[in-house]
Design an enzyme around this catalytic site. Structure first.
Site: not given
Length: 151
Positions: A55, A57, A85, A88
């Site tokens: 991801h 992040e 999410c 993260c």
């Protein structure tokens, strides 16, 4: 020193790059709040890396931590185009990021204002200041257009 708008604009440009690469369009930028220096700027790379944890992040946090040579990013702010999410959000807490600025809310997969609400949990050791809805319409449109084209 840059401002919030320019950092989110960069995150949105990275999200557009992600979409062109066939990735869910999420971009992330980490900035040192003291110097204004960009420590990391990236986008989702899940498909390219065949890695479900790639991801934007998480890549940004790893990059910024390597850049400063520390696991704690206490003076850093994260700009991301979509509500993080739960995975993260937990990483944001572990990294001790100072502030989180995000664009679009994510009622289905978010972990900050929706779902697990990581920062609201009693087990959460660090809660960044959170500012949602930054350039929200543009961020939401990018995601909507991406998924519409996939259907």
């Amino acid at each position: 020193m840059g401002n919030h708008g320019s950092f989110m604009a960069l995150a949105l440009a990275l999200a557009e790059k992600a979409a062109k690469a066939g990735e869910v369009p999420v971009g992330a930028v980490i900035v040192d709040s003291k110097s204004g220096e960009i420590l990391a700027s990236t986008y989702n790379q899940i498909e390219a890396a065949s890695d479900p944890t790639a991801h934007a992040e998480l890549i940004a946090i790893r990059t910024a931590a390597a850049q400063v040579g520390a696991a704690r990013l206490i003076t850093a702010d994260l700009y991301v185009t979509l509500e993080p999410c739960p995975m993260c959000a937990q990483a944001i807490s572990f990294a001790r990021l100072r502030r989180l600025y995000f664009g679009a809310s994510d009622p289905k997969g978010g972990g900050v204002e929706h779902g697990a609400r990581i920062f609201a949990q009693p087990t959460c050791h660090h809660r960044p200041e959170v500012y949602g809805g930054i350039d929200e319409l543009r961020a939401a449109r990018l995601l909507r257009d991406f998924f519409k084209a996939r259907r």
